[in-house]
Design a protein around this motif. Structure first.
Motif, PDB file in Angstrom:
ATOM      1  N   VAL A  63      22.065  24.000  -8.790  1.00 64.42           N
ATOM      2  CA  VAL A  63      21.336  22.899  -8.152  1.00 64.42           C
ATOM      3  C   VAL A  63      20.002  22.756  -8.863  1.00 64.42           C
TER       4      VAL A  63
ATOM      5  N   SER B 205      21.161  20.835   0.438  1.00 66.98           N
ATOM      6  CA  SER B 205      20.140  21.835   0.771  1.00 66.98           C
ATOM      7  C   SER B 205      20.589  22.769   1.891  1.00 66.98           C
TER       8      SER B 205
ATOM      9  N   HIS C 106      19.571  18.065  -6.447  1.00 63.60           N
ATOM     10  CA  HIS C 106      19.307  18.641  -5.131  1.00 63.60           C
ATOM     11  C   HIS C 106      19.510  17.679  -3.956  1.00 63.60           C
TER      12      HIS C 106
ATOM     13  N   LYS D  44      16.308  20.386  -9.621  1.00 64.42           N
ATOM     14  CA  LYS D  44      15.327  19.392  -9.202  1.00 64.42           C
ATOM     15  C   LYS D  44      14.348  19.270 -10.358  1.00 64.42           C
TER      16      LYS D  44
END
Length: 146
Positions: free
Chosen positions: A38, A70, A17, A40
């Motif tokens: 994406v 983002s 991310h 995280k």
């Protein structure tokens, strides 16, 4: 028909991310793909496509290395589970007007299916069904002529 697990791509290419639009572009070029999941902490948090990259980066005056991922990713991705019937996945894609669905198993990324995956599956299913129809018709002719 079948289950999503039967056609999903398991080796999904992901990106962290905290990367930039330039990192996305480089991965697209290197891997020859058009979307990235994406992540995280190894959990999917979004999706970024070539369309996102083109539309959102080209409308800024910044260099791609200055645009955080983002800002271009879509956090509202659609998903299904591996045991979802393929018909349900197709319907979800049509209803939500999306070209790809993530496949999550207990909130963990298990795969992805795209319009292309569905088209290949449906094409092979139609060819198999057509061949079976031809064999059935041939059997009927043989039985009638006996």
């Amino acid at each position: 028909m079948g289950l999503v697990r039967d056609i999903m791509v398991r080796d999904v290419i992901t990106i962290e991310h905290d990367k930039t639009a330039k990192d996305v572009a480089l991965l697209f070029a290197e891997k020859g793909i058009s979307s990235l999941v994406v992540v995280k902490d190894n959990k999917p948090i979004g999706l970024v496509t070539e369309r996102d990259l083109a539309r959102k980066v080209s409308t800024t005056d910044r260099k791609s290395i200055e645009v955080p991922l983002s800002e271009i990713m879509s956090p509202n991705f659609r998903w299904v589970e591996p045991m979802t019937p393929i018909e349900d996945a197709v319907q979800k894609m049509l209803n939500k007007n999306v070209r790809r669905l993530l496949v999550l198993d207990n909130n963990n990324l298990a795969g992805i299916i795209t319009e292309t995956d569905l088209a290949k599956y449906l094409r092979s299913k139609l060819l198999i069904d057509g061949a079976l129809d031809d064999v059935t018709a041939l059997n009927r002719k043989v039985i009638k002529s006996s």
